[in-house]
Scaffold this motif. Structure first.
Motif, PDB file in Angstrom:
ATOM      1  N   ALA A 119       0.821  -1.212   0.000  1.00 47.95           N
ATOM      2  CA  ALA A 119       0.000   0.000   0.000  1.00 47.95           C
ATOM      3  C   ALA A 119       0.855   1.263   0.000  1.00 47.95           C
ATOM      4  N   THR A 120       1.958   1.232   0.730  1.00 50.74           N
ATOM      5  CA  THR A 120       2.859   2.384   0.768  1.00 50.74           C
ATOM      6  C   THR A 120       3.491   2.616  -0.599  1.00 50.74           C
ATOM      7  N   GLU A 121       3.893   1.540  -1.271  1.00 49.78           N
ATOM      8  CA  GLU A 121       4.453   1.665  -2.617  1.00 49.78           C
ATOM      9  C   GLU A 121       3.440   2.277  -3.588  1.00 49.78           C
ATOM     10  N   LEU A 122       2.194   1.864  -3.480  1.00 47.80           N
ATOM     11  CA  LEU A 122       1.158   2.385  -4.373  1.00 47.80           C
ATOM     12  C   LEU A 122       0.894   3.862  -4.119  1.00 47.80           C
ATOM     13  N   ARG A 123       0.794   4.235  -2.851  1.00 43.56           N
ATOM     14  CA  ARG A 123       0.525   5.641  -2.534  1.00 43.56           C
ATOM     15  C   ARG A 123       1.714   6.536  -2.906  1.00 43.56           C
TER      16      ARG A 123
END
Length: 490
Positions: free
Chosen positions: A24-28
């Motif tokens: 999720a952090t990579e996507l955001r």
């Protein structure tokens, strides 16, 4: 996706463990709208995984998250084990030649904070009841209904998403269950061992290990907080029943006599030696990662790391497709690259689990393997495998291998990856000019030196793996292959 079709998010990530939060952090980081849902109402503060392998430390460093993780670490272990042999990490080619002792909850806290800082949404107390997909969207049903372009199942070994989709989970069932607990102790016949600040700084934490002739073993690991310990023991249990306080007392007495006294049990659970892996890491618009895709005997502290690295591989690719810079076919490389890595870990841990069998034949095998792993070459090769540093995604080396961090002009190359973009490291300016049409996706950096002799430039993917070594590889071809068409307005 059909134009005008409404969704709640680009991606719904099911599971707020390390794998889900890393993804999720990579996507955001790349502006992808992301909702994370998790069945727990709050993050568990105890239990589960403890160690970060060197490659996972490098992964966090590539995103500027390592310092925050180190601040929460309990110490370090200067290597790993392969059943019969210690695997020292001191000679590994990395800035982090040790296992960082970092409770899973602390890693989750670091990743959750970053995800929320980047504008992500986390919904807790959210249980998945059903999942449906068509050629354009995935709908997840729970307390409410969420529709997304893609869903990532990062919800553990008993993944509800995997089960709802009817995805097979082939492998071997558990034959034995192990007890793990976070406990408070007081002195008994002996003073409690403590983790000193010097040990913490030198990454020299060691476990108090006990073993019995029948193969039963126990490990007692001190946390930084005085009196707080992790105990993990095997006593050939064949059922996964609930752990009682009396069982912990009995385990302490069996392996440590009256050395220490139990004060309190903060967390207790069991895990088995099952070994399973899905055949495909993607089902339509749903991706499986971490324990949802693979489970194994936790030998060598590899499980959490495998999941975090799944997420690190998938995240930038999914973002590139969603933002329109890359074709959908890029997503096929997630399974192609990560499934073999997972299979290798399962093979490694199955072998270690087999070596625990107590009979004459396995004893002979242990002695032979112990002698083999005493040779420097074999020991180093196994250490590189367990640490995650040996992972390669194919191609003629160095293509496919990780970029070893290096210093140039007073700074580390890893800092160039904090934005989540690809990176071109070049000693000659013409290569930076050649890559200018990809400037929105690739950070160009002039360096005084490169860690490979005869190399003028290295093109590196956002996950730190090399995709071109110039002049051997054609730079324009590699840029188009991994970062899409050039920007004609650049």
């Amino acid at each position: 996706m059909v134009e005008g079709q409404a969704t709640d998010a680009d991606v719904v990530v099911v599971g707020a463990g390390p794998t889900g939060l890393m993804l999720a952090t990579e996507l955001r980081l790349r502006g992808v709208t992301t909702i994370v849902v998790d069945r727990l109402t709050q993050r568990s503060e105890f239990g589960k995984a403890l160690n970060l392998q060197p490659r996972t430390a490098e992964v966090l460093d590539l995103r500027g998250l390592l310092t925050a993780a180190q601040d929460r670490a309990e110490g370090g272990i200067p290597g790993s084990h392969f059943t019969v042999a210690f695997l020292p990490y001191t000679s590994l080619d990395t800035r982090y030649p040790y296992q960082m002792v970092l409770p899973q909850a602390q890693l989750e806290a670091v990743l959750e904070q970053r995800f929320l800082e980047l504008g992500g949404e986390l919904r807790r107390g959210w249980t998945v009841d059903d999942v449906q997909q068509d050629e354009n969207t995935v709908t997840v049903h729970g307390p409410d209904t969420l529709t997304a372009r893609y869903v990532a199942a990062c919800d553990g070994g008993r993944s509800s998403i995997r089960k709802l989709l009817g995805v097979d989970f082939p492998g071997t069932a558990a034959t034995e269950y192990f007890t793990m607990a976070d406990i408070r102790l007081s002195p008994g016949a002996k003073e409690l061992p403590q983790l000193t600040e010097q040990q913490r700084e030198r990454r020299s934490m060691r476990r108090l290990r006990r073993a019995e002739p029948d193969g039963s073993t126990a490990n007692l690991l001190p946390y930084a907080e005085p009196g707080l310990y992790r105990i993990l023991y095997s006593d050939h249990r064949t059922t996964r029943d609930e752990v009682t306080r009396q069982q912990i007392v009995d385990g302490l007495h069996r392996f440590y006599g009256d050395d220490y006294q139990l004060q309190d049990v903060l967390y207790a659970g069991r895990f088995g030696d099952a070994s399973r892996q899905v055949e495909h890491y993607r089902t339509g618009r749903v991706f499986l990662a971490g324990d949802a895709a693979h489970i194994h005997f936790p030998a060598g502290g590899q499980g959490l790391n495998l999941g975090v690295q799944d997420a690190f591989n998938l995240g930038w690719k999914l973002a590139a497709v969603i933002t329109g810079t890359m074709a959908e076919t890029l997503l096929d490389t997630y399974h192609a690259e990560r499934h073999p890595v997972g299979a290798q870990v399962l093979e490694n841990t199955r072998a270690q689990n087999t070596l625990r069998i107590q009979d004459a034949n396995h004893e002979a095998l242990r002695r032979v393997l112990e002698r083999l792993l005493q040779t420097p070459e074999a020991n180093q090769a196994m250490a590189e495998t367990t640490s995650g540093l040996a992972i390669s995604y194919g191609g003629e080396a160095p293509v496919g291998t990780r970029l070893r961090d290096f210093e140039s002009g007073g700074s580390w190359a890893s800092t160039a990856f904090h934005t989540g973009h690809g990176v071109l490291l070049a000693r000659k300016p013409q290569y930076l000019e050649q890559a200018q049409p990809w400037a929105s996706r690739v950070v160009g950096l002039h360096v005084d030196n490169l860690p490979l002799p005869g190399c003028d430039a290295l093109l590196v993917r956002p996950d730190g793996h090399i995709c071109a070594a110039v002049p051997h590889d054609d730079l324009t071809t590699a840029l188009s292959t991994w970062f899409g068409a050039p920007d004609t307005t650049a």
